[in-house]
Structure formats: C-alpha cells, structure tokens
Design a protein around this motif. Structure first.
Motif, PDB file in Angstrom:
ATOM      1  N   ASP A 223       3.619 -14.802   4.851  1.00  0.00           N
ATOM      2  CA  ASP A 223       2.503 -15.006   3.942  1.00  0.00           C
ATOM      3  C   ASP A 223       1.311 -14.171   4.421  1.00  0.00           C
ATOM      4  N   GLY A 224       0.733 -13.401   3.545  1.00  0.00           N
ATOM      5  CA  GLY A 224      -0.414 -12.572   3.909  1.00  0.00           C
ATOM      6  C   GLY A 224      -0.017 -11.273   4.590  1.00  0.00           C
ATOM      7  N   GLY A 225       1.270 -10.971   4.636  1.00  0.00           N
ATOM      8  CA  GLY A 225       1.730  -9.744   5.283  1.00  0.00           C
ATOM      9  C   GLY A 225       1.499  -8.518   4.407  1.00  0.00           C
ATOM     10  N   TRP A 226       1.868  -7.348   4.928  1.00  0.00           N
ATOM     11  CA  TRP A 226       1.715  -6.129   4.138  1.00  0.00           C
ATOM     12  C   TRP A 226       2.962  -5.243   4.222  1.00  0.00           C
ATOM     13  N   VAL A 227       3.081  -4.380   3.228  1.00  0.00           N
ATOM     14  CA  VAL A 227       4.126  -3.363   3.204  1.00  0.00           C
ATOM     15  C   VAL A 227       3.427  -2.034   2.985  1.00  0.00           C
ATOM     16  N   LYS A 228       3.741  -1.059   3.826  1.00  0.00           N
ATOM     17  CA  LYS A 228       3.085   0.228   3.684  1.00  0.00           C
ATOM     18  C   LYS A 228       4.143   1.306   3.468  1.00  0.00           C
ATOM     19  N   VAL A 229       4.016   2.011   2.364  1.00  0.00           N
ATOM     20  CA  VAL A 229       4.956   3.100   2.083  1.00  0.00           C
ATOM     21  C   VAL A 229       4.211   4.417   2.262  1.00  0.00           C
ATOM     22  N   THR A 230       4.643   5.225   3.240  1.00  0.00           N
ATOM     23  CA  THR A 230       3.975   6.491   3.513  1.00  0.00           C
ATOM     24  C   THR A 230       4.942   7.643   3.259  1.00  0.00           C
ATOM     25  N   LEU A 231       4.557   8.535   2.364  1.00  0.00           N
ATOM     26  CA  LEU A 231       5.387   9.720   2.123  1.00  0.00           C
ATOM     27  C   LEU A 231       4.910  10.839   3.039  1.00  0.00           C
TER      28      LEU A 231
ATOM     29  N   VAL B 207       0.862  -1.185   0.000  1.00  0.00           N
ATOM     30  CA  VAL B 207       0.000   0.000   0.000  1.00  0.00           C
ATOM     31  C   VAL B 207       0.897   1.234   0.000  1.00  0.00           C
ATOM     32  N   THR B 208       0.534   2.249  -0.794  1.00  0.00           N
ATOM     33  CA  THR B 208       1.303   3.495  -0.712  1.00  0.00           C
ATOM     34  C   THR B 208       0.366   4.653  -0.379  1.00  0.00           C
ATOM     35  N   GLU B 209       0.917   5.612   0.346  1.00  0.00           N
ATOM     36  CA  GLU B 209       0.133   6.771   0.754  1.00  0.00           C
ATOM     37  C   GLU B 209       0.997   8.017   0.610  1.00  0.00           C
ATOM     38  N   SER B 210       0.411   9.045   0.008  1.00  0.00           N
ATOM     39  CA  SER B 210       1.193  10.270  -0.157  1.00  0.00           C
ATOM     40  C   SER B 210       0.294  11.481   0.011  1.00  0.00           C
ATOM     41  N   PRO B 211       0.761  12.503   0.745  1.00  0.00           N
ATOM     42  CA  PRO B 211      -0.047  13.711   0.852  1.00  0.00           C
ATOM     43  C   PRO B 211      -0.097  14.401  -0.508  1.00  0.00           C
ATOM     44  N   GLU B 212      -1.159  15.190  -0.719  1.00  0.00           N
ATOM     45  CA  GLU B 212      -1.228  15.908  -1.983  1.00  0.00           C
ATOM     46  C   GLU B 212      -0.194  17.034  -1.980  1.00  0.00           C
ATOM     47  N   ASN B 213       0.228  17.411  -3.147  1.00  0.00           N
ATOM     48  CA  ASN B 213       1.181  18.516  -3.317  1.00  0.00           C
ATOM     49  C   ASN B 213       2.474  18.341  -2.521  1.00  0.00           C
ATOM     50  N   LEU B 214       2.981  17.139  -2.481  1.00  0.00           N
ATOM     51  CA  LEU B 214       4.280  16.928  -1.846  1.00  0.00           C
ATOM     52  C   LEU B 214       5.330  17.620  -2.717  1.00  0.00           C
ATOM     53  N   PRO B 215       6.141  18.536  -2.122  1.00  0.00           N
ATOM     54  CA  PRO B 215       7.113  19.242  -2.958  1.00  0.00           C
ATOM     55  C   PRO B 215       8.147  18.262  -3.516  1.00  0.00           C
ATOM     56  N   PRO B 216       8.705  18.577  -4.679  1.00  0.00           N
ATOM     57  CA  PRO B 216       9.732  17.677  -5.228  1.00  0.00           C
ATOM     58  C   PRO B 216      11.007  17.768  -4.407  1.00  0.00           C
ATOM     59  N   ILE B 217      11.832  16.747  -4.457  1.00  0.00           N
ATOM     60  CA  ILE B 217      13.149  16.862  -3.831  1.00  0.00           C
ATOM     61  C   ILE B 217      14.189  16.836  -4.934  1.00  0.00           C
ATOM     62  N   LYS B 218      15.372  17.371  -4.614  1.00  0.00           N
ATOM     63  CA  LYS B 218      16.411  17.394  -5.630  1.00  0.00           C
ATOM     64  C   LYS B 218      17.311  16.182  -5.423  1.00  0.00           C
ATOM     65  N   GLY B 219      17.444  15.368  -6.445  1.00  0.00           N
ATOM     66  CA  GLY B 219      18.259  14.175  -6.274  1.00  0.00           C
ATOM     67  C   GLY B 219      18.503  13.454  -7.571  1.00  0.00           C
ATOM     68  N   SER B 220      19.126  12.287  -7.413  1.00  0.00           N
ATOM     69  CA  SER B 220      19.423  11.464  -8.584  1.00  0.00           C
ATOM     70  C   SER B 220      18.315  10.434  -8.754  1.00  0.00           C
ATOM     71  N   ARG B 221      17.731  10.395  -9.932  1.00  0.00           N
ATOM     72  CA  ARG B 221      16.618   9.477 -10.194  1.00  0.00           C
ATOM     73  C   ARG B 221      17.051   8.023  -9.964  1.00  0.00           C
ATOM     74  N   VAL B 222      18.200   7.669 -10.537  1.00  0.00           N
ATOM     75  CA  VAL B 222      18.679   6.288 -10.425  1.00  0.00           C
ATOM     76  C   VAL B 222      18.896   5.919  -8.956  1.00  0.00           C
ATOM     77  N   ALA B 223      19.524   6.842  -8.214  1.00  0.00           N
ATOM     78  CA  ALA B 223      19.860   6.551  -6.821  1.00  0.00           C
ATOM     79  C   ALA B 223      18.601   6.420  -5.968  1.00  0.00           C
ATOM     80  N   LEU B 224      17.654   7.345  -6.145  1.00  0.00           N
ATOM     81  CA  LEU B 224      16.445   7.295  -5.319  1.00  0.00           C
ATOM     82  C   LEU B 224      15.631   6.042  -5.627  1.00  0.00           C
ATOM     83  N   LYS B 225      15.629   5.648  -6.872  1.00  0.00           N
ATOM     84  CA  LYS B 225      14.898   4.439  -7.230  1.00  0.00           C
ATOM     85  C   LYS B 225      15.563   3.213  -6.604  1.00  0.00           C
TER      86      LYS B 225
END
Lengths: 399, 129
Positions: free
Chosen positions: A291-299, A257-275
C-alpha cells in the motif's frame, strides 16, 4: 565408347532434374547467354535470358524462374547486387554465379550473398548442365520441405484447436449452468450454497483462463511473429499498458511513474507481443507491491541497445527464487492460499516474447525492498535484418 | 417481457450448453428451439424460420458453424436472420474470427465467447432484434 556411356549415365542421373526447370540467365555477354540457353534447352529446360541486372530483375518478376544463373561482373548493376536483390525477393529461388575469374574469395562472397554454387567461364555444356541440374534438385528439395512445413503447421493448428475445444467446452458448459443458478434463473438457493457455487464458478473461470494462456505459450511461433514486425515506439506502448493498469494500481494505492528520454529510436517488433511484455511486468509490479508503493518505468538507450527498466518498491523476490522466476509454472508462493494468485506463466511468456525479439531480460531483487526487471532489445532490430533474425530465432526455438 | 413472441434457434452439439442457454432465454421471455447439429439446424430453419440464431462453431466438424453461417447468409430465404456465433475456442487457435474484422469470412452479426454471461447474451439479442 566408355567415355560416351559414362556421359549417358551421368545424363540420366544428374540431368533428370533439368526437364521442365525454369532458368533465367543474366549475363552481359550474348555468347554466354546463348551457350547456356542452348545447353539447357536441349535437356528440356525453359530458359529466358537478360543482358544486364535491371532487365534480369524485370524478367525475374514475369518469368518466375526456379533457378537464376548470374554473371558476377557486368556493367551497371553488379552480379552481387542482383544476387542480393533476388535473395531478398524470393530466397527459395536457387542462384548460381558465373565468374570468369573464379577465386575462392569471390565464390565465398557470392555464397554469403545467397548463391548456391558457381561455374567458371568458359564452361562446357555438360558442366553447365551438371551445375544447373544440382541447383534444380536443390530447388525441388526446398519446395518440398516448404510444402511439408505448411502441411505440418496445418495439422498442428487443427490439433491445437481441437484440444483447446475439448478442454474448454465442458468447462464452459459447467460455468454456464452455474451462471444461471447465480443469476436466480433456476429458483431459490440457500445463501450457503450460493457462496459455494460462486466460488466454484470463479475457480472454473480461472482454469478456463489458464488453458487459454497455456495454449498461447504452447502454440507460440516466433517465426510467424517475426513476419509481422513493425517499427514501434516503446514510450507509446508503455503508455498504453500503464493506462490499462492504472485503475488497478489506484485500488492498491500504488503510483506509476514513467520516464523516457526524448527521441528514443523506435524498435522493430510485434505490437501485441511488446504490449503483453510491458503489461505483464507492470501488472506484476503492482500486484506484488505494498500500500502506498510505487512502480517506475524508465526507458533508455545504451550503446546499441534500447530497453526499459520496470522497478518497484514492493515485496521483492528472495534470492533462491530469482534464477527460476522465468520458468514455466514457477511461483514464488506456490500455496493455494497465497495472498496474490498467479498461474506461474506470466514471466515465462514474457521471456519467450523478449527472446523472439532478440532481446534479453534480467531481474534484480531483494526480498522486502523491491524488484527491478530490465528488458533490452538490440538496436540492430531497428534496421531491416530480417534474415539474420530469422536464423537466430529458428536456431533458438526449433532445436 | 422483452422477448415475447420472438423465437430463437440454438444450434449446438453440447446439450448441456444448449439447455443452459435455453434457461436464460426462456427467463427473458423468448421461445427457444434447439438443434444438435448442422443438419438438424437446417431442417429446423426450413420448417419455421426463427427471429435469431445462436450458432456453435465446432460441432461434428471443427468448422461446421462457419460453413453453416455462410450457407444461411447466402440463402435468400434466411439471410436477414441475425446470427450470433458462440464458441469455446479462443483466438489462440488461429480460429480468430470476428465479424468486426473478418466480416468477409464470417458474416455473422456477433460473436460471443463461451461461457456467456446471461445479461450479456440477453443484451446482445435485444440489440439485434
């Protein structure tokens, strides 16, 4: 007589740098321009003058000086702005400020903006020559160390490619043979032998992979990376990582699951590195899950920081491992027959990359309950602060 | 068989790698010739132009393959022959050359990473011939 001889001596020492030096003088007072030009040309300098900041910057572009003398107080564009602009265009050019009212405070301000030295008005020709001479010496040192750095970098890169080749080539040739046997192109092999060859093939491929990752880490140069920073949307990057990893998660029965606030400002960085950072963290959260677990990514954005939390309810990490989890080659389960295999490099690579962005990474974990990795990047990264980042990174990595 | 009658020239200084690749290609029906360095490769090329070239990057010198690729592609006699660059060196080393992104520097038709999966190699060759 003595005084004159002393003068000649000084001339031989300090002024030898003047010959051939390209100097641009920016001052609204024609007299000062002429005085400087005359004093410097006499010792072999090539001099151009400009009567205001804007003209000065134009001349700067076409003339490509080694050193710029700039008056602090001018109508129109101020000397400080000129200093700053030239520092931005080419920090290797040495700048000396001319000031009619030399106060320590002003000089300090000018130094902060990149000036190397200052001379006061009025100055004798010798004083000007001495200051410019020192400045040109400095310029030569800057250029020499730059050339040296480039030469070293070239040697290092050639060395790395050779080492990489010598390590990888024999493995590649061996795997190539095994692939042929496995592909049935070398005649019949017993099933038992086939299994062993298959295992050998896998182990050697893991080793090839490991050499690649290790070299990645060994040759990582944060300064070079910082040169390619661009504004990036974290939510997009996380989305891309999740898309790559979702199939693997489904196989393990793990939901992302991913969650992100609206209008999160961009950060300056390297695309390859951040990925790489997010792919590593999310992939770990899947690998060390149940098995059946979850991963939650919250920005999130908190104060001056923008970050991400990668949380899972997987197997977690014991307290005794938390402090060492980012170390190179450290593995919680170091057994060869560990249920989940890793090289012990993933998180150390993540930390190196986060550091190079001026960020931080933290882990909270409880064995049997899950882990939460929190990555934070300073918001100032979103503004153009290349200079301060450069210093910070070089202090952190080159010591 | 797919490769019948077509000749492939392998230029690589690693005899084990060449002989492994030769096995794959002969199984697929190609005639294979081998050269152990750039000079030998050029001789083989002049003696009888092959239908396709498999070219290693790092031989005697670390950029032999690149130089050779460039001279083949600028030689009117040979420039139509497809070249597949093969290398054990990863992009990590800064020698990240890919015909797709670096066409100007590396005029090869394709790049494959050693070790090469046999069916990937055969598929790539069929695509280019």
């Amino acid at each position: 007589m003595d005084g004159e001889r002393g003068g000649n001596k000084r001339s031989e020492r300090g002024f030898s740098w003047l010959n051939g030096g390209r100097v641009l003088v920016i001052d609204d007072e024609e007299m000062i321009c002429n005085a400087c030009a005359q004093a410097l040309r006499k010792e072999g300098c090539v001099v151009e003058t400009a009567e205001d900041g804007e003209t000065g910057l134009d001349v700067f572009e076409s003339f490509c000086p080694d050193l710029v003398l700039v008056d602090l107080k001018m109508p129109g564009m101020s000397g400080f702005d000129v200093l700053e602009e030239i520092e931005k265009r080419d920090p290797k050019v040495v700048q000396i400020v001319i000031t009619g009212f030399a106060t320590v405070a002003l000089a300090v301000d000018a130094m902060k903006k990149g000036a190397y030295d200052f001379v006061t008005k009025p100055s004798t020709p010798d004083e000007i020559r001495a200051a410019v001479g020192r400045g040109l010496e400095k310029r030569r040192l800057i250029l020499e160390s730059e050339a040296l750095r480039l030469a070293q970098e070239k040697i290092r890169r050639n060395m790395v490619s050779l080492v990489s080749h010598e390590l990888r080539a024999p493995l590649a040739a061996t795997v190539q043979y095994l692939e042929i046997i496995l592909g049935g192109m070398a005649g019949r092999v017993s099933e038992e032998a086939m299994e062993m060859i298959d295992r050998s093939n896998q182990r050697l491929r893991e080793m090839l992979n490991l050499i690649g990752r290790w070299l990645n880490l060994a040759t990582f140069d944060p300064l070079r990376m910082a040169e390619h920073f661009e504004p990036l949307n974290l939510a997009d990057l996380v989305g891309e990582s999740v898309a790559i990893l979702d199939p693997a998660a489904k196989v393990k029965g793990v939901t992302i699951v991913t969650e992100s606030p609206e209008n999160l400002p961009p950060i300056k960085g390297s695309r390859v590195a951040l990925k790489e950072i997010f792919t590593n963290l999310i992939s770990n959260a899947i690998k060390y899950n149940r098995d059946g677990g979850w991963v939650k990514v919250t920005l999130f954005k908190v104060g001056e920081e923008i970050g991400a939390e990668v949380q899972d309810n997987g197997i977690g990490i014991g307290e005794e491992h938390v402090s060492r989890i980012f170390d190179e080659f450290y593995r919680v389960d170091g057994r060869r027959n560990a249920p989940v295999k890793g090289s012990g490099l993933g998180l150390s690579i993540v930390r190196t990359l986060v550091d190079a962005h001026g960020g931080s990474i933290e882990l909270q974990s409880k064995e049997g309950e899950g882990s939460t990795f929190t990555v934070k990047f300073p918001k100032r990264q979103t503004e153009s602060e290349g200079g301060s980042l450069r210093t910070r990174v070089s202090e952190g990595f080159r010591s | 068989m797919m490769g019948k009658g077509k000749t492939i020239l392998i230029i690589d200084d690693d005899p084990d790698f060449s002989s492994a690749i030769k096995r794959i290609l002969t199984s697929a029906g190609y005639d294979v010739r081998m050269a152990g360095d750039a000079r030998e490769g050029m001789k083989a090329l002049e003696a009888a132009p092959p239908d396709l070239i498999l070219l290693d990057v790092m031989m005697e010198h670390y950029d032999d393959g690149f130089n050779m690729c460039s001279s083949i592609k600028h030689d009117d006699r040979f420039k139509e022959i497809p070249i597949i660059i093969v290398t054990a060196v990863t992009e990590v080393t800064g020698l990240k050359f890919d015909p797709e992104t670096d066409g100007e520097y590396l005029e090869a038709e394709a790049l494959l990473q050693k070790p090469i999966m046999p069916n990937e190699l055969v598929r790539k060759i069929e695509e280019l011939l």
